[in-house]
Design an enzyme around this catalytic site. Structure first.
Site, short mmCIF file in Angstrom:
data_model
loop_
_atom_site.label_atom_id
_atom_site.label_comp_id
_atom_site.label_asym_id
_atom_site.label_seq_id
_atom_site.Cartn_x
_atom_site.Cartn_y
_atom_site.Cartn_z
N LYS A 159 4.12 4.13 -2.56
CA LYS A 159 2.69 3.87 -2.31
C LYS A 159 2.30 2.51 -2.87
CE LYS A 159 -1.61 4.55 -1.17
NZ LYS A 159 -2.42 5.71 -1.53
N LYS A 174 -7.95 0.02 -8.56
CA LYS A 174 -7.22 1.01 -9.35
C LYS A 174 -5.75 1.02 -8.96
CE LYS A 174 -6.73 5.26 -8.31
NZ LYS A 174 -5.67 6.14 -7.74
#
Length: 313
Positions: free
Chosen positions: A198, A266
């Site tokens: 990811k 984030k």
């Protein structure tokens, strides 16, 4: 009106599953599980969201809500989780911090039956994934790190891409269930590999959106009809998902949808932390992360990530 777009589901045996976290991604993901015929129990920190979910999917196989993760997972074959960050994940899985260095025994691991699988779709650190996988093994459970790509639209359409790390046998058992909300569920390695994949995904997106932003801003300064130009170059080597889905909205200065800047920052923070650990050099990613900080300073915390173009105008 349903939060889901219609799709057909692969026929699998009905399972008892739990879903922890009903945010913009988790809510429709849990809905697809219910629509696919699974018996779903949900937990959300804000109980009103669980109540609304149960009302929306009342016509499926007896949806239930529970006041704690521990109660939600009782009897479940597969537990799915999608929360905000590492500490949210630890709280849901291990139990809430009690303020004295310990945790309340209300987490998912405390309630899962031996042999059950927790498939976590949170975008978190690889370190957290490995920590929770080791803890699961001690308890006779399986933990899979399985972050997703495809955004809110992918969740609503049941067309997410899932990149998974963890035990191969547990993955094979969980995969058919996860296909209820996915177009592809792929194991990419051992524990932590899903989170690392990811991170690769987010690195690609960050650099691509910055390039697209500069291209559109340049074309507009040059007096080009950028809607027409994007149609032309979108048929050639410059084509990308971002160009197809965000190019024209960037031209129109529209950013009230999609994956939020706060979420991307984030995620890029996780990437840069991992790079410091493994020695990878990411100069462009670090620069784009700072560009997103500029967008936050403009008030764009919840704007779509394509809002990078704002700082060029």
């Amino acid at each position: 009106m349903s939060s889901l777009n219609t799709r057909s589901y692969e026929v699998v045996d009905s399972r008892h599953v739990a879903f922890l976290g009903l945010g913009v991604m988790g809510y429709p993901m849990a809905g697809h599980l219910a629509r696919a015929g699974h018996r779903v129990t949900v937990y959300n920190r804000t109980a009103a969201k669980s109540t609304a979910w149960c009302a929306e999917f009342a016509g499926t196989a007896a949806p239930r809500q529970a006041p704690t993760p521990r109660e939600a997972v009782a009897g479940a074959d597969v537990v799915f989780c999608c929360v905000g960050n590492d500490e949210d994940l630890r709280s849901v899985v291990l139990g809430r911090p009690d303020g004295h260095g310990h945790r309340v025994a209300d987490g998912a691991f405390a309630g899962m039956r031996p042999g059950a699988i927790l498939m976590d779709h949170t975008t978190a650190s690889a370190q957290a994934a490995r920590e929770l996988e080791a803890g699961a093994r001690v308890l006779g459970l399986s933990f899979l790190d399985a972050p997703v790509s495809g955004g809110q639209a992918g969740a609503q359409n049941g067309m997410l891409t899932v990149m998974c790390g963890g035990d191969a046998s547990a993955f094979e058992r969980a995969r058919p269930v996860a296909m209820a909300f996915s177009k592809a569920v792929t194991r990419v390695g051992d524990s932590g590999a899903g989170q690392l994949a990811k991170m690769v995904n987010q690195v690609c997106i960050a650099a691509l959106v910055q390039g697209l932003s500069e291209a559109i801003a340049f074309g507009q300064k040059a007096g080009l009809d950028m809607v027409q130009v994007l149609d032309v170059i979108g048929k050639g080597a410059a084509q990308s998902w971002q160009m197809d889905n965000r190019g024209k909205t960037m031209v129109a200065d529209q950013f009230e949808f999609g994956f939020a800047v706060d979420w991307m920052r984030k995620d890029l923070g996780l990437v840069l932390d991992e790079a410091r650990s493994n020695g990878a050099r990411l100069p462009v990613t670090a620069l784009v992360d700072q560009f997103y900080a500029d967008v936050q300073a403009l008030g764009g915390h919840r704007w779509d990530t394509s809002s990078l173009i704002k700082r060029l105008r």
